[in-house]
Design a protein around this motif. Structure first.
Motif, PDB file in Angstrom:
ATOM      1  N   LYS A  94      10.135  13.465 -27.282  1.00 15.90           N
ATOM      2  CA  LYS A  94      11.004  14.186 -26.348  1.00 15.90           C
ATOM      3  C   LYS A  94      11.985  15.057 -27.115  1.00 15.90           C
ATOM      4  N   ARG A  95      12.547  16.016 -26.413  1.00 14.54           N
ATOM      5  CA  ARG A  95      13.579  16.860 -26.997  1.00 14.54           C
ATOM      6  C   ARG A  95      14.935  16.191 -26.830  1.00 14.54           C
ATOM      7  N   GLY A  97      19.156  16.753 -26.806  1.00 16.54           N
ATOM      8  CA  GLY A  97      20.200  17.739 -26.609  1.00 16.54           C
ATOM      9  C   GLY A  97      21.532  17.063 -26.384  1.00 16.54           C
ATOM     10  N   LEU A  99      25.031  16.985 -23.785  1.00 16.46           N
ATOM     11  CA  LEU A  99      25.526  17.285 -22.452  1.00 16.46           C
ATOM     12  C   LEU A  99      27.016  16.953 -22.397  1.00 16.46           C
ATOM     13  N   VAL A 108      21.503  13.331 -25.183  1.00 15.41           N
ATOM     14  CA  VAL A 108      20.553  13.045 -24.121  1.00 15.41           C
ATOM     15  C   VAL A 108      19.121  13.399 -24.539  1.00 15.41           C
ATOM     16  N   ARG A 110      15.794  15.116 -23.136  1.00 16.63           N
ATOM     17  CA  ARG A 110      15.478  16.080 -22.083  1.00 16.63           C
ATOM     18  C   ARG A 110      13.976  16.138 -21.836  1.00 16.63           C
ATOM     19  N   SER A 111      13.622  16.169 -20.557  1.00 21.78           N
ATOM     20  CA  SER A 111      12.235  16.407 -20.174  1.00 21.78           C
ATOM     21  C   SER A 111      12.268  17.213 -18.881  1.00 21.78           C
ATOM     22  N   LYS A 112      11.098  17.595 -18.387  1.00 18.08           N
ATOM     23  CA  LYS A 112      11.060  18.406 -17.175  1.00 18.08           C
ATOM     24  C   LYS A 112      11.611  17.640 -15.979  1.00 18.08           C
ATOM     25  N   GLU A 114      13.614  14.703 -16.005  1.00 22.38           N
ATOM     26  CA  GLU A 114      14.929  14.072 -16.063  1.00 22.38           C
ATOM     27  C   GLU A 114      15.664  14.354 -17.367  1.00 22.38           C
ATOM     28  N   THR A 115      16.944  14.075 -17.325  1.00 22.86           N
ATOM     29  CA  THR A 115      17.791  14.110 -18.508  1.00 22.86           C
ATOM     30  C   THR A 115      18.499  12.766 -18.564  1.00 22.86           C
ATOM     31  N   ARG A 116      18.244  12.049 -19.649  1.00 18.74           N
ATOM     32  CA  ARG A 116      18.750  10.684 -19.750  1.00 18.74           C
ATOM     33  C   ARG A 116      19.550  10.511 -21.036  1.00 18.74           C
ATOM     34  N   GLU A 117      20.641   9.750 -20.944  1.00 19.27           N
ATOM     35  CA  GLU A 117      21.477   9.516 -22.116  1.00 19.27           C
ATOM     36  C   GLU A 117      20.787   8.589 -23.108  1.00 19.27           C
TER      37      GLU A 117
END
Length: 124
Positions: A94-95, A97, A99, A108, A110-112, A114-117
């Protein structure tokens, strides 16, 4: 105004979002598909040293400290572009990033969908 070499070099560098201790998966190259923990991030050379991957043999001459010499097996860096953060929940790369929420900066995944910590592991 022209930039000096130090400024040019800093401008060329990528933003590195991986940290030592992160689990990564190799997405390209000889070690493709293998996973490991990041030991060291070399921002200057855009490389990461991953535990147990990209091992290279180096031959050492006998010295006073090591009178026999011998063959050393060392881990060398992998280009950062060839690894992705490994998300254990989805079991894929996953990428990563950052936030900002309420003045707080969170790391976090990042995916298409969701964005999860990312929950950081407790430091030793």
């Amino acid at each position: 105004m022209a930039l000096d070499s130090r400024e040019m070099e800093a401008k060329k560098r990528r933003k590195v979002r991986l940290k030592a201790g992160d689990e990564v998966i190799v997405i390209s190259g000889r070690e493709k598909g293998k996973r490991g923990a990041v030991r060291f991030v070399d921002k200057k050379r855009d490389r990461v040293v991953v535990e147990g991957l990209n091992k290279v043999k180096r031959f050492q001459r006998p010295t006073q400290e090591n009178p026999k010499g011998g063959v050393l097996e060392m881990e060398f860096g992998i280009p950062i572009s060839n690894v992705m953060f490994y998300d254990a929940k989805t079991k894929s790369g996953k990428r990563v990033g950052y936030l900002r929420e309420a003045g707080e900066r969170k790391r976090v995944v990042r995916s298409k969908k969701e964005t999860r910590e990312i929950k950081e592991k407790a430091e030793k």
